[in-house]
Design a protein around this motif. Structure first.
Motif: not given
Lengths: 272, 406
Positions: B277, B280, B284-285, B307, B331, B337-339
């Motif tokens: 996690q 990620w 990505y975040y 997070k 984010l 999330g990303l989406k």
């Protein structure tokens, strides 16, 4: 008025056409599953390829390519009432234009995005969860997907197995895709050819289970790769639901029950 | 068959499974590669199977303490010939069992010898069998750079496993290896990838070198290293070598050793999950490792995800107005999330978002509501108190029960 169509994509688009150029539709239903009611009139719609093509082009130009793809994916889903979801979506879409792609949570958009997404997800899943068996003359795969995904997975396999001859059989909907890449086996490289969608009800008895041992090797690989102290069947079931497993080789019981321990007498290099 | 069992069993602790990151066309043979990657099955432990993961041989001269194939273990040894592996790969591939090959090996005689053998297999597959599927090849540290160069031109992804996050634990657990020895091939691969990318800008048909990049793997729980050390090493690796992935592998005790956890110890799966996690978050975040762990909190919390842990440590950052916050800020909200962040961003241009709409956008509203306002309305716990929020998120503790007398 309720429109009844023949179950084809062209038929559905023709209904949309009549909705705009003749009488507005209260709902669109497949002819076979329609239950007539006393209050609403219904009318049969004959598929008209010209009208369908015009609606097809209109969606692409006035809404967006993504919307067209979503409508087609939603059409292939097995969700009951998908026709009305598509109708509602398009009614809003022709008013809003391409902005509709971003209106995810709108009550007329969200159901369509949802079912299109389910189909997309299943298509992706079956790119991996399809198993061919070598029948000598061709490769044969059977599956029973939730949605009608055959036309969406065919291109992938036609590129990947361009030089093979194969059949993908949807046992739930009695359809199949056939592809023949071996018409001239001497000529390499194999060019990619067309695939065909046909009706196929029963599996001919000559389709015997594969005999050449690769299925057994794959089952062996499948059991050996897993780490016992990490066993997690719930997680596994999230990825491969039980309903898909009857078509997967690795979940069928092994015929001769091969285990490493039983074959320990095989010649191996051992270090002193 | 026995060979396949032995060499699969020996390879099962390698976790790299990705078949993504590269598009390869079928150029007249068999197979192609899709950039999104395809998983073909999931084994009983819930891990995906996308590549045929085998060792060429498990007969090793090294004696790494954590490894199941170390020299001092008395286990059956076997090795494949090049043609056996190539046939198996191709036949599995035709039947759509796998997405490609993951090739690794124990060091039989010397690194050069093993690497040469692997290059031979790749050449056979790519040239004679005209296989255009995905190939992941493990680099044997210490092998000749020429061999690594050849392998890179044939494979899609390459990897060197560094296994331990610090020099100190590597020296303890793998006495014949050292970090510089592992870093040399990684540098070479990084440079070659850059050079070949540059060349392809000028010549369209210049060969690609490891087009899916390189990755590595670290064992978690075999040594005493903290999450802080592991994550710092991870970030340093991403920066120094441009890695695509760093994999974490919860240590499964396979050997009895005084420097390792006892054989009955369960693998630290939750810790591995939290590390992923965090990984990620970094990739990505837009998080920095320093924000996730610091010397005061060297270990990740197991109860809540990293997070959420960050958000509870930084109440001054919240609540955020969903209709105004920037993408990077969205984010940071637990439950977005990303989406869903992207959907919020695109939909709020059309109309201001309300709390009900957030749920259909894919936001985990139960968690997110404590950290956001929608059109100025706050629906979280009042007052904004990290401890109350934490209690409301955790599953209820098992309540005390009155024992019966008999």
């Amino acid at each position: 008025m309720d429109y009844l169509y023949d179950g084809s994509f062209d038929g559905l688009l023709t209904c949309i056409y009549y909705h705009y150029y003749q009488e507005a539709a209260d709902g669109i239903y497949a002819r076979e599953s329609y239950q007539p009611s006393l209050l609403v009139e219904s009318g049969l719609v004959c598929s008209n390829p010209d009208y369908a093509a015009r609606v097809y082009k209109a969606i692409e130009e006035k809404i967006s390519e993504a919307a067209l793809a979503r409508v087609y994916y939603a059409f292939l889903s097995s969700c009951p009432g998908k026709e009305n979801i598509i109708l509602n979506y398009l009614r809003l879409g022709f008013r809003m234009g391409s902005k509709i792609d971003f209106y995810h949570s709108h009550p007329q958009v969200h159901p369509l995005h949802k079912i299109a997404c389910q189909v997309t997800r299943e298509v992706h899943r079956f790119l991996g969860l399809l198993r061919f068996a070598d029948q000598g003359k061709f490769l044969y795969a059977s599956l029973a997907p939730d949605h009608d995904i055959l036309p969406l997975i065919a291109d992938h396999f036609a590129e990947r197995l361009a030089g093979e001859r194969w059949v993908i059989h949807d046992q739930k909907r009695n359809g199949a895709i056939v592809y023949d890449g071996q018409t001239s086996p001497e000529k390499k490289p194999y060019p990619q050819r067309r695939w065909y969608l046909i009706d196929l009800d029963t599996v001919p008895a000559s389709f015997l289970p594969e005999e050449d041992g690769y299925q057994e090797l794959w089952k062996l690989y499948f059991t050996e790769i897993s780490i016992n102290s990490r066993r997690n069947p719930r997680l596994q079931a999230q990825f491969i639901p039980h309903r898909y497993r009857q078509h997967l080789v690795e979940f069928q019981a092994s015929r001769n029950g091969f285990r490493l321990a039983e074959n320990a007498a095989l010649p191996l290099i051992r270090r002193e | 068959m026995a060979k396949l069992a032995i060499l699969t069993g020996a390879a099962r602790y390698d976790v790299a499974c990705a078949s993504s990151g590269v598009s390869r066309k079928n150029e007249g043979g068999i197979g192609n590669a899709k950039s999104f990657g395809i998983c073909h099955s999931w084994s009983d432990d819930g891990r995906c199977i996308s590549l045929l993961k085998v060792l060429v041989s498990n007969d090793c001269i090294y004696d790494c303490r954590y490894c199941v194939n170390r020299r001092s273990n008395n286990i059956p040894r076997a090795s494949f010939t090049a043609r056996e592996i190539a046939d198996l790969t191709l036949q599995f591939y035709r039947r759509n069992y796998i997405e490609g090959l993951f090739l690794s090996a124990a060091v039989e005689v010397s690194p050069h010898h093993t690497m040469e053998k692997m290059v031979r297999i790749l050449t056979l597959l790519r040239q004679e069998y005209e296989f255009h599927g995905y190939i992941h090849v493990k680099i044997i540290p210490g092998a000749d750079p020429v061999l690594i160069q050849q392998a890179g031109l044939l494979a899609d992804r390459m990897s060197v496993n560094i296994e331990q996050p610090s020099e100190q634990s590597l020296r303890l657990l793998a006495p014949q290896k050292s970090l510089p020895m592992l870093y040399t091939p990684m540098q070479q691969v990084r440079d070659q990838i850059l050079i070949h990318k540059e060349e392809r800008k000028r010549f369209r048909h210049a060969p690609r070198f490891a087009p899916a990049g390189q990755s590595t793997q670290m064992i978690v729980g075999a040594s005493q290293d903290s999450d802080l050390t592991i994550l710092h090493t991870t970030q340093a690796l991403y920066r120094a070598f441009g890695l695509k992935r760093v994999y974490f592998s919860a240590y499964v005790p396979v050997n009895q050793d005084s420097h390792l956890p006892a054989l009955a110890t369960a693998p630290p799966l939750l810790r591995e999950h939290r590390l992923y996690q965090s990984d990620w978050l970094v990739r990505y975040y837009h998080f920095q490792v320093e924000e996730i762990v610091d010397p005061v909190h060297p270990q990740l919390e197991t109860e809540i995800d990293p997070k959420m842990a960050w958000a509870l440590r930084h109440p001054e950052f919240f609540p955020l107005e969903i209709n105004r916050a920037a993408y990077e800020e969205l984010l940071r909200v637990p439950g977005i999330g990303l989406k869903s962040a992207w959907r919020i961003l695109t939909q709020r241009r059309l109309a201001a978002l309300s709390a009900d709409q957030l749920k259909t956008l894919g936001v985990a509203y139960k968690r997110a509501r404590h950290f956001i306002t929608c059109k100025g309305v706050y629906a979280g716990s009042r007052p904004f108190d990290p401890l109350t929020i934490r209690r409301s998120i955790l599953p209820p503790a098992p309540s005390a029960q009155q024992l019966t007398l008999f």
